[in-house]
Scaffold this motif. Structure first.
Motif, mmCIF file in Angstrom:
data_model
loop_
_atom_site.group_PDB
_atom_site.id
_atom_site.type_symbol
_atom_site.label_atom_id
_atom_site.label_comp_id
_atom_site.label_asym_id
_atom_site.label_seq_id
_atom_site.Cartn_x
_atom_site.Cartn_y
_atom_site.Cartn_z
ATOM 1 N N ILE A 8 7.751 -14.331 23.300
ATOM 2 C CA ILE A 8 8.927 -13.807 23.991
ATOM 3 C C ILE A 8 9.024 -12.307 23.727
ATOM 4 N N LEU A 9 9.636 -11.580 24.642
ATOM 5 C CA LEU A 9 9.797 -10.138 24.515
ATOM 6 C C LEU A 9 11.268 -9.765 24.612
ATOM 7 N N HIS A 10 11.773 -9.057 23.614
ATOM 8 C CA HIS A 10 13.144 -8.547 23.630
ATOM 9 C C HIS A 10 13.098 -7.020 23.586
ATOM 10 N N PHE A 20 18.553 -5.973 25.200
ATOM 11 C CA PHE A 20 18.219 -6.862 26.308
ATOM 12 C C PHE A 20 17.389 -8.014 25.749
ATOM 13 N N PHE A 21 18.067 -9.126 25.481
ATOM 14 C CA PHE A 21 17.398 -10.283 24.905
ATOM 15 C C PHE A 21 17.038 -11.274 26.003
ATOM 16 N N SER A 22 15.766 -11.620 26.054
ATOM 17 C CA SER A 22 15.281 -12.499 27.111
ATOM 18 C C SER A 22 15.747 -13.940 26.885
ATOM 19 N N ASP A 23 16.066 -14.602 27.978
ATOM 20 C CA ASP A 23 16.414 -16.031 27.925
ATOM 21 C C ASP A 23 15.205 -16.915 28.214
ATOM 22 N N GLU A 24 14.099 -16.275 28.584
ATOM 23 C CA GLU A 24 12.909 -17.026 28.980
ATOM 24 C C GLU A 24 11.695 -16.601 28.159
ATOM 25 N N LEU A 25 10.789 -17.527 27.952
ATOM 26 C CA LEU A 25 9.530 -17.228 27.290
ATOM 27 C C LEU A 25 8.653 -16.368 28.195
ATOM 28 N N ASP A 99 10.233 -2.356 21.790
ATOM 29 C CA ASP A 99 10.100 -3.699 22.336
ATOM 30 C C ASP A 99 9.706 -4.607 21.185
ATOM 31 N N LEU A 100 10.305 -5.780 21.136
ATOM 32 C CA LEU A 100 10.036 -6.722 20.053
ATOM 33 C C LEU A 100 9.337 -7.946 20.626
#
Length: 333
Positions: A8-10, A20-25, A99-100
């Motif tokens: 996943i990328l945040h 901006f935290f992703s809700d999807e893989l 980016d994390l």
């Protein structure tokens, strides 16, 4: 072999105070998998990385065990990690947006949690626009969110063995409340850090130089002896023992041995450290000398003690001469 099971990328935009935290893989298509695997393979053997263990009261350890025991699913777990890191970064000085990337991966059949903190770098990309009349316009656009390419290295990373909870990390220091600290291991993970192989070799050379200076001995010969001893020993066992290095280099002078041992222990580098054999041998294979006359010489380390190829002389006026022998051909480069 590396297998990416989840990723996943945040986005941690500390410059504009946005998260901006992703809700999807991440979609694990071929290019994404290649990107992740290449960087995992490049970083897991990094000689700049430090080993560590969680403190007993580590909050990160608590939520990690919860994820490992399937009490929390991957997306929620990754968001909690990203949120914790973002709160630390936003309160630090001089921090770049990042980016994390967080992965659940298997490396040689061992399950790891992998974290890449990709500090945003400036770069230029092209932009193509088409107006209402169909005219095409191309422009150069300055982009501040460039990820490391496949030939580059990640700025900061963490590998956690999910079987043993052993940690391998590379981190930068940040200024937090006036203190310079390794933010990721000290505040996010809450774990110990042992010296990295690169740090250990640097400290060995630093202490050897200090001791030889204090006793007015030959620093060049001592530095070459360090490289020779380490090179010979890690071929049988991929471990550097800093104390054993001092015993060998200063074997004819007990006082120098003692001073070296005390200094290396006081600096916190007395414990043996595991190294990557191939990477370490590559660095130690050659020795570069820079003279005060502006001449640089690169000599294979094992030639220093072989007078058939190179010999050092101390002149009566205190200057030094170097003789290179048995040269059949010289090539301009």
């Amino acid at each position: 072999m590396v297998v990416i099971d989840k990723a996943i990328l945040h986005v941690l935009d500390v410059n504009d105070a946005n998260e901006f935290f992703s809700d999807e893989l991440l979609n694990l298509d071929l290019s994404t998998v290649e990107f992740l695997i290449k960087h995992i393979e490049k970083t897991i053997d990094s000689q700049d990385a430090k080993k560590g263990c969680f403190y007993e009261d580590s909050e990160f350890k608590r939520i990690l065990i919860g994820y490992k025991n399937e009490e929390m699913e991957f997306v929620s777990f990754s968001k909690e990690v990203a949120s914790s890191l973002y709160k630390l970064l936003i309160n630090s000085d001089g921090v770049a947006s990042a980016d994390l990337l967080i992965c659940d991966a298997r490396i040689d059949e061992v399950r790891y949690l992998v974290i890449f903190k990709c500090n945003n770098h400036q770069g230029y990309v092209h932009q193509v626009t088409v107006d209402e009349a169909g005219r095409v316009n191309t422009e150069l656009v300055n982009n501040y969110a460039i990820l490391p390419g496949l030939s580059q290295r990640m700025d900061e990373f963490v590998f956690i063995n999910l079987e043993t909870l052993d940690i391998l990390s590379k981190a930068k220091k940040y200024n937090v409340d006036g203190n310079s600290i390794y933010l990721i291991p000290e505040l996010l993970l809450e774990c110990t850090q042992t010296p990295s192989p690169t740090e250990t070799i640097k400290e060995i050379n630093k202490v050897v130089k200090k001791v030889t200076e204090a006793y007015c001995q030959d620093q060049v010969a001592a530095a070459a002896a360090v490289k020779n001893f380490i090179s010979e020993n890690i071929q049988s066992e991929a471990v550097i023992d800093p104390v054993a290095v001092g015993r060998e280099v200063f074997q004819d002078n007990p006082s120098m041995q003692s001073d070296y041992s005390n200094a290396i222990t006081e600096a916190g580098f007395a414990e043996p450290v595991a190294v990557n054999q191939e990477a370490t041998l590559k660095k130690l294979r050659k020795h570069k000398l820079s003279t005060d006359t502006g001449i640089d010489i690169i000599i294979p380390t094992d030639y220093f003690e072989n007078t058939d190829f190179v010999e050092f002389f101390k002149n009566d006026d205190g200057s030094m001469s170097i003789t290179l022998k048995n040269i059949q051909n010289i090539t301009n480069r």
